[in-house]
Design a protein around this motif. Sequence first.
Motif, PDB file in Angstrom:
ATOM      1  N   GLU A  34      -0.660  -5.781   4.951  1.00  0.00           N
ATOM      2  CA  GLU A  34       0.851  -5.780   4.510  1.00  0.00           C
ATOM      3  C   GLU A  34       0.680  -6.803   3.410  1.00  0.00           C
ATOM      4  O   GLU A  34       1.374  -6.630   2.556  1.00  0.00           O
ATOM      5  N   ARG A  35       0.181  -8.093   3.620  1.00  0.00           N
ATOM      6  CA  ARG A  35       0.597  -9.146   2.964  1.00  0.00           C
ATOM      7  C   ARG A  35      -0.268  -9.106   1.688  1.00  0.00           C
ATOM      8  O   ARG A  35       0.519  -9.539   0.507  1.00  0.00           O
ATOM      9  N   LEU A  37      -1.437  -6.390   0.275  1.00  0.00           N
ATOM     10  CA  LEU A  37      -0.564  -5.100  -0.649  1.00  0.00           C
ATOM     11  C   LEU A  37       0.616  -5.431  -1.254  1.00  0.00           C
ATOM     12  O   LEU A  37       1.039  -5.286  -2.395  1.00  0.00           O
ATOM     13  N   ALA A  38       1.416  -6.377  -0.796  1.00  0.00           N
ATOM     14  CA  ALA A  38       2.642  -7.010  -1.243  1.00  0.00           C
ATOM     15  C   ALA A  38       2.307  -7.621  -2.180  1.00  0.00           C
ATOM     16  O   ALA A  38       3.100  -7.630  -3.426  1.00  0.00           O
ATOM     17  N   ARG A 276      -2.243   1.732  -1.737  1.00  0.00           N
ATOM     18  CA  ARG A 276      -1.609   1.883  -0.432  1.00  0.00           C
ATOM     19  C   ARG A 276      -2.098   3.077   0.387  1.00  0.00           C
ATOM     20  O   ARG A 276      -2.432   3.216   1.600  1.00  0.00           O
TER      21      ARG A 276
END
Length: 391
Positions: A34-35, A37-38, A276
């Motif tokens: 998640e890190r 990807l953000a 994603r």
Amino acid sequence: MRADVPAFFLAGPTRTVVGEGERESFHGTLRAPERWLAEIDGALAASDDPRAALVVGALPFGEDAPVRLFRPARALVSDAWGATTGASRAIARTPIDRAAHDESGGFVDAVAQAAGAIRGGALKKVVLARATELTVDQRPDVNALLAVLRARNPHGFTYSLDVAPGASDPTRLVGASPELLLSRRGTTVVSVPLAGSSPRCADPIEDRERAARLLRSPKDRHEHEIVVEHVVASLAPLTRALRFEREPVVSATPTMWHLSTRIEGTLRDRDLSSLRLAVALHPTPAVCGLPTRAAREWIARLEALDRGYFTGALGYTRAGGDGDWIVAIRCAEIAGARVRVFAGAGIVGSSDPELELAETSAKMRTVLGALLPSREVDPPRSHAERADDER
């Protein structure tokens, strides 16, 4: 293509994407995505020219291996690349080192163990891989190799990625994959999984019969259904109007027949990027197995190699989320004069170890046949494959 090899290259049936240099790189693993990807979403959204902004690279097979994703300093998206084999003269065409390492014997034993575990109910399917390491007397010309691979596989995805940035001696993953993990255009998502395979034959009558046998094969149909069910189940919560044919079709590469199913849906969330989606789908049972966790454990127990980015996902995502991600198969890792060629096969309870070895040998010929004269590079072949040639 330019004389120097770009850091990223992907030529598909309709478009070619080239990334040169690195403006910004992103670090992390699939275990905690998640890190990064953000960070990628933010970097693309903040670009001065969103139409030209994209992130390219690859996801590894292993959960704890590093992702290889970066914004190129210069990027070019163009129409399909119409390569010819004329550039092949620059490829090394010298005998390989006959002391090269190959894990074929261990692979046969691993297949037997995995098939027994599946029959015993430990898992439904597992994909096992092996590698052959060759040495040539000079560094292969990667651009020439890409040209030959593209000319021989015009309907697939020809690719190259620098997997060791900053190294004095570049290491590149080079291949020609037939498998689209996913493509996103607007709200439309398409995935075309392949599972269930048969080596092709030079005799056209036998070749057609092999395709027909593949379509009738209960073992290969079962293997294919496992993959399709997984992809559909993964995409269903993210899409609406998910469509796919209940019966697979047979698709061809120069070396293999495959069972194939096209799956298409409409995204519920337009902000869900192609990257994603790739993270959500990867790894499918086409490269890992099912259940995923159990398959990973058996792969770690039985395989004698570090896959790296082989059986990972390679591609690009643009500002706005569109992009293409392929399954990184039919490939080799090239470092100097060392060439390491990978191949894998899906194992179910009815798998025959010798036939699975033959399948991996045929898959290796995609790269080996483009790199060196065919009679010098045939990987170790199974008893069943040699007998088949003699009939």
